[in-house]
Design a protein around this motif. Structure first.
Motif, PDB file in Angstrom:
ATOM      1  N   ALA A  21       0.756  -0.831  -0.036  1.00  0.00           N
ATOM      2  CA  ALA A  21       0.023   0.341   0.255  1.00  0.00           C
ATOM      3  C   ALA A  21       0.854   1.293   0.075  1.00  0.00           C
ATOM      4  O   ALA A  21       1.572   1.400   0.806  1.00  0.00           O
ATOM      5  CB  ALA A  21      -0.861   0.149   1.360  1.00  0.00           C
ATOM      6  N   ASP A  22       0.580   1.872  -1.183  1.00  0.00           N
ATOM      7  CA  ASP A  22       1.653   3.434  -1.091  1.00  0.00           C
ATOM      8  C   ASP A  22       3.351   2.403  -1.193  1.00  0.00           C
ATOM      9  O   ASP A  22       3.405   1.968  -2.144  1.00  0.00           O
ATOM     10  CB  ASP A  22       1.557   4.222  -0.984  1.00  0.00           C
ATOM     11  CG  ASP A  22       0.396   4.958  -0.613  1.00  0.00           C
ATOM     12  OD1 ASP A  22      -0.355   4.922  -2.183  1.00  0.00           O
ATOM     13  OD2 ASP A  22      -0.317   5.505   0.195  1.00  0.00           O
ATOM     14  N   ASP A  23       4.422   2.968  -0.519  1.00  0.00           N
ATOM     15  CA  ASP A  23       5.380   2.302   0.007  1.00  0.00           C
ATOM     16  C   ASP A  23       5.998   1.409   1.254  1.00  0.00           C
ATOM     17  O   ASP A  23       6.844   1.127   1.530  1.00  0.00           O
ATOM     18  CB  ASP A  23       6.391   3.267  -0.293  1.00  0.00           C
ATOM     19  CG  ASP A  23       6.564   3.803  -1.768  1.00  0.00           C
ATOM     20  OD1 ASP A  23       6.301   3.735  -3.065  1.00  0.00           O
ATOM     21  OD2 ASP A  23       7.262   5.213  -1.616  1.00  0.00           O
ATOM     22  N   THR A  24       4.539   0.990   1.639  1.00  0.00           N
ATOM     23  CA  THR A  24       4.781   0.119   2.890  1.00  0.00           C
ATOM     24  C   THR A  24       4.258  -1.422   2.768  1.00  0.00           C
ATOM     25  O   THR A  24       3.213  -1.698   1.640  1.00  0.00           O
ATOM     26  CB  THR A  24       3.378   0.984   3.423  1.00  0.00           C
ATOM     27  OG1 THR A  24       4.139   1.913   4.120  1.00  0.00           O
ATOM     28  CG2 THR A  24       3.351  -0.072   4.872  1.00  0.00           C
ATOM     29  N   VAL A  25       4.891  -2.256   2.768  1.00  0.00           N
ATOM     30  CA  VAL A  25       4.307  -3.515   2.947  1.00  0.00           C
ATOM     31  C   VAL A  25       3.516  -3.779   3.241  1.00  0.00           C
ATOM     32  O   VAL A  25       3.243  -3.328   5.393  1.00  0.00           O
ATOM     33  CB  VAL A  25       5.592  -4.663   3.275  1.00  0.00           C
ATOM     34  CG1 VAL A  25       4.794  -6.204   2.637  1.00  0.00           C
ATOM     35  CG2 VAL A  25       6.181  -4.615   2.153  1.00  0.00           C
ATOM     36  N   ALA A  26       1.909  -3.757   3.514  1.00  0.00           N
ATOM     37  CA  ALA A  26       1.060  -4.404   4.120  1.00  0.00           C
ATOM     38  C   ALA A  26       0.331  -5.501   4.513  1.00  0.00           C
ATOM     39  O   ALA A  26      -0.554  -5.488   4.885  1.00  0.00           O
ATOM     40  CB  ALA A  26      -0.565  -4.223   3.120  1.00  0.00           C
TER      41      ALA A  26
ATOM     42  N   ALA B 236      -3.314  -9.489   5.591  1.00  0.00           N
ATOM     43  CA  ALA B 236      -3.243  -7.603   5.828  1.00  0.00           C
ATOM     44  C   ALA B 236      -2.634  -7.586   6.793  1.00  0.00           C
ATOM     45  O   ALA B 236      -3.367  -8.324   8.424  1.00  0.00           O
ATOM     46  CB  ALA B 236      -4.593  -7.569   5.270  1.00  0.00           C
ATOM     47  N   ASP B 237      -1.781  -6.913   7.431  1.00  0.00           N
ATOM     48  CA  ASP B 237      -1.497  -6.237   8.780  1.00  0.00           C
ATOM     49  C   ASP B 237      -2.363  -5.460   9.798  1.00  0.00           C
ATOM     50  O   ASP B 237      -3.618  -5.161   8.505  1.00  0.00           O
ATOM     51  CB  ASP B 237      -0.055  -4.753   8.377  1.00  0.00           C
ATOM     52  CG  ASP B 237       1.224  -5.779   7.909  1.00  0.00           C
ATOM     53  OD1 ASP B 237       1.253  -7.229   8.654  1.00  0.00           O
ATOM     54  OD2 ASP B 237       1.871  -4.969   7.630  1.00  0.00           O
ATOM     55  N   GLY B 238      -2.585  -5.954  10.622  1.00  0.00           N
ATOM     56  CA  GLY B 238      -3.458  -4.778  11.138  1.00  0.00           C
ATOM     57  C   GLY B 238      -3.975  -3.846  11.030  1.00  0.00           C
ATOM     58  O   GLY B 238      -5.876  -3.570  10.268  1.00  0.00           O
ATOM     59  N   PRO B 239      -3.149  -2.416  10.912  1.00  0.00           N
ATOM     60  CA  PRO B 239      -2.998  -1.584  10.659  1.00  0.00           C
ATOM     61  C   PRO B 239      -3.923  -1.293   9.199  1.00  0.00           C
ATOM     62  O   PRO B 239      -5.036  -0.291   8.734  1.00  0.00           O
ATOM     63  CB  PRO B 239      -1.811  -0.778  10.717  1.00  0.00           C
ATOM     64  CG  PRO B 239      -1.515  -1.236  11.898  1.00  0.00           C
ATOM     65  CD  PRO B 239      -2.176  -2.648  11.332  1.00  0.00           C
ATOM     66  N   GLU B 240      -3.863  -1.766   7.951  1.00  0.00           N
ATOM     67  CA  GLU B 240      -3.687  -2.197   6.989  1.00  0.00           C
ATOM     68  C   GLU B 240      -5.469  -2.441   6.796  1.00  0.00           C
ATOM     69  O   GLU B 240      -6.033  -2.580   5.386  1.00  0.00           O
ATOM     70  CB  GLU B 240      -3.135  -2.281   6.048  1.00  0.00           C
ATOM     71  CG  GLU B 240      -2.066  -1.502   5.919  1.00  0.00           C
ATOM     72  CD  GLU B 240      -2.110  -0.526   5.815  1.00  0.00           C
ATOM     73  OE1 GLU B 240      -2.368   0.094   4.730  1.00  0.00           O
ATOM     74  OE2 GLU B 240      -1.129  -0.165   6.428  1.00  0.00           O
ATOM     75  N   GLN B 241      -6.088  -3.426   7.300  1.00  0.00           N
ATOM     76  CA  GLN B 241      -7.436  -3.930   6.965  1.00  0.00           C
ATOM     77  C   GLN B 241      -8.430  -3.373   7.461  1.00  0.00           C
ATOM     78  O   GLN B 241      -8.754  -2.377   7.763  1.00  0.00           O
ATOM     79  CB  GLN B 241      -7.697  -5.100   8.700  1.00  0.00           C
ATOM     80  CG  GLN B 241      -6.325  -6.431   8.581  1.00  0.00           C
ATOM     81  CD  GLN B 241      -6.399  -7.431   9.576  1.00  0.00           C
ATOM     82  OE1 GLN B 241      -7.654  -6.965  10.317  1.00  0.00           O
ATOM     83  NE2 GLN B 241      -5.925  -7.628   9.723  1.00  0.00           N
TER      84      GLN B 241
END
Length: 53
Positions: free
Chosen positions: A5-10, A30-35
């Motif tokens: 997501a953008d430049d972050t591995v999500a 999916a990482d918690g903050p990206e859910q």
């Protein structure tokens, strides 16, 4: 594969193609903050898109 997501591995996902030509999705995280932000949905849509095969 990494899900970004953008430049972050999500998150990440596992997929493959069998000898008979069928595709499978072995798992996705999916990482918690990206859910809840559509990151997983976008990853699956990208995988099933005919242009990615």
């Amino acid at each position: 594969m990494a899900v970004c997501a953008d430049d972050t591995v999500a998150g990440h996902l596992m997929w493959g193609r069998d000898d008979d030509g069928s595709y499978w999705l072995g798992g996705m995280v999916a990482d918690g903050p990206e859910q809840g932000k559509g990151v997983g949905r976008a990853a699956v849509r990208t995988l099933v898109s005919p242009t990615t095969r």
